[in-house]
Design a protein around this motif. Structure first.
Motif, PDB file in Angstrom:
ATOM      1  N   ARG A  45     172.362  -6.792 -19.478  1.00 17.63           N
ATOM      2  CA  ARG A  45     172.067  -6.036 -20.969  1.00 17.63           C
ATOM      3  C   ARG A  45     173.390  -5.069 -21.242  1.00 17.63           C
ATOM      4  O   ARG A  45     173.659  -4.312 -20.667  1.00 17.63           O
ATOM      5  CB  ARG A  45     170.846  -5.540 -21.158  1.00 17.63           C
ATOM      6  CG  ARG A  45     169.608  -6.349 -20.989  1.00 17.63           C
ATOM      7  CD  ARG A  45     168.199  -5.794 -21.503  1.00 17.63           C
ATOM      8  NE  ARG A  45     168.361  -5.538 -23.074  1.00 17.63           N
ATOM      9  CZ  ARG A  45     168.292  -6.727 -23.816  1.00 17.63           C
ATOM     10  NH1 ARG A  45     167.877  -7.957 -23.221  1.00 17.63           N
ATOM     11  NH2 ARG A  45     168.018  -6.452 -25.038  1.00 17.63           N
ATOM     12  N   GLU A  47     175.253  -2.962 -24.785  1.00 20.16           N
ATOM     13  CA  GLU A  47     175.445  -2.399 -26.098  1.00 20.16           C
ATOM     14  C   GLU A  47     176.751  -2.339 -26.518  1.00 20.16           C
ATOM     15  O   GLU A  47     177.503  -1.699 -25.818  1.00 20.16           O
ATOM     16  CB  GLU A  47     174.766  -0.966 -26.438  1.00 20.16           C
ATOM     17  CG  GLU A  47     174.499  -0.676 -27.765  1.00 20.16           C
ATOM     18  CD  GLU A  47     173.743   0.730 -27.822  1.00 20.16           C
ATOM     19  OE1 GLU A  47     172.917   0.662 -28.402  1.00 20.16           O
ATOM     20  OE2 GLU A  47     174.212   1.604 -27.221  1.00 20.16           O
ATOM     21  N   GLN A  58     177.110  -2.981 -34.784  1.00 20.06           N
ATOM     22  CA  GLN A  58     176.405  -2.652 -33.537  1.00 20.06           C
ATOM     23  C   GLN A  58     175.815  -3.734 -33.181  1.00 20.06           C
ATOM     24  O   GLN A  58     174.953  -4.407 -33.817  1.00 20.06           O
ATOM     25  CB  GLN A  58     176.076  -1.209 -33.590  1.00 20.06           C
ATOM     26  CG  GLN A  58     175.380  -0.836 -32.304  1.00 20.06           C
ATOM     27  CD  GLN A  58     174.719   0.655 -32.575  1.00 20.06           C
ATOM     28  OE1 GLN A  58     174.904   1.263 -33.418  1.00 20.06           O
ATOM     29  NE2 GLN A  58     173.923   0.819 -31.698  1.00 20.06           N
ATOM     30  N   GLU A  60     173.239  -5.567 -29.305  1.00 27.94           N
ATOM     31  CA  GLU A  60     172.975  -5.468 -28.059  1.00 27.94           C
ATOM     32  C   GLU A  60     172.860  -6.999 -27.459  1.00 27.94           C
ATOM     33  O   GLU A  60     172.483  -8.145 -28.417  1.00 27.94           O
ATOM     34  CB  GLU A  60     171.262  -5.031 -27.740  1.00 27.94           C
ATOM     35  CG  GLU A  60     171.247  -3.493 -27.791  1.00 27.94           C
ATOM     36  CD  GLU A  60     170.005  -3.142 -27.330  1.00 27.94           C
ATOM     37  OE1 GLU A  60     169.319  -4.058 -26.750  1.00 27.94           O
ATOM     38  OE2 GLU A  60     169.758  -1.786 -27.668  1.00 27.94           O
TER      39      GLU A  60
END
Length: 277
Positions: A45, A47, A58, A60
């Motif tokens: 994962r 960001e 922005q 994820e």
């Protein structure tokens, strides 16, 4: 409607070195001008914070598949909708072929306008060029992660359908500080222009008023009678002749001269000349 981008580049560094450097996601801002930051939340994962064409986004992303020296594929789970993959191929002679595939959904008027101008495509191409220059100059990777994620699932080339979880999330959009500053400067410039024009108008009005006051006829405040300026007359001296009788003027001048001469010689008119008694 989504947009697809495909770009390739040949890097003059062995495939393992190229791949190792690519796994250092948090160092992407060093060679990707549009990427502001990448945070590795876990092995699979990430960001991201990026700014392209003055628009800040922005999101994820989840790594769908990662195979050392071969590929990394991902898809957004929230934020800006995008997905894609990067593949690495050893083409011999210590050279590596890097291929990027990206699909994304532009959001808002600014992004859609930029999409028509191929802003993201140009950004991706320039970022690959900078990555090539970065790793070739170093000659080695600054770090490496040789682990794998879901190896063998055959993720292929993920598209926006694989990022369905991020649909409608609006990419946590916000106009960047740079664009906001530009708008602020434009507003300030407009306000300044208006202020200058107003000041100029006031100055001209004041000058006109002063000109009118300078040319106004003075008025007696008690009687209300206006005074007209009067130019004073200059007296011109006039020489009056001693006598208009011919010859008389010459006689007078001779008499005056005689008296002056007698006085200067110390002669007494009452004493005879020629000696001392």
């Amino acid at each position: 409607m989504s947009t697809r981008i495909e770009k390739s580049i040949v890097v003059n560094v062995p495939v393992s070195t190229v791949y190792n450097q690519w796994t250092q996601f948090e160092e992407f801002p060093q060679f990707m001008s549009g990427v502001k930051s990448v945070s590795q939340l876990s092995d699979d994962r990430l960001e991201w914070v990026a700014e392209i064409g003055g628009v800040r986004r922005q999101w994820e992303a989840k790594i769908l598949e990662q195979v050392p020296d071969r590929k990394v594929s991902w898809a957004a789970t929230e934020g800006a909708t995008n997905a894609g993959s990067v593949s690495f191929e050893d083409i011999g002679g210590t050279q590596t072929h890097v291929h990027l595939f990206l699909e994304y959904e532009p959001e808002g008027l600014v992004e859609k306008a930029g999409d028509k101008l191929n802003v993201v495509e140009k950004q991706a191409e320039s970022d690959l060029d900078r990555f090539k220059a970065f790793i070739e100059d170093e000659g080695y990777a600054t770090g490496a992660w040789r682990g794998s994620v879901n190896e063998g699932i055959g993720a292929g080339r993920p598209g926006v359908e694989d990022a369905a979880a991020s649909h409608g999330d609006k990419g946590k959009a916000g106009v960047s500080g740079k664009v906001a500053a530009g708008v602020g400067l434009a507003a300030a410039a407009a306000a300044t222009a208006v202020g200058v024009a107003a000041a100029k108008g006031n100055k001209e009005d004041k000058e006109d008023k002063e000109d009118k006051e300078d040319t106004a006829v003075p008025e007696d405040t008690a009687t209300g009678v206006e005074f007209m300026p009067v130019t004073p007359e200059v007296a011109v001296p006039v020489t009056t002749p001693i006598s208009d009788v011919p010859g008389e003027s010459s006689q007078n001048e001779n008499l005056t001269t005689h008296k002056a001469t007698s006085t200067s010689l110390g002669l007494d008119k009452d004493k005879p000349a020629g000696g001392v008694l």
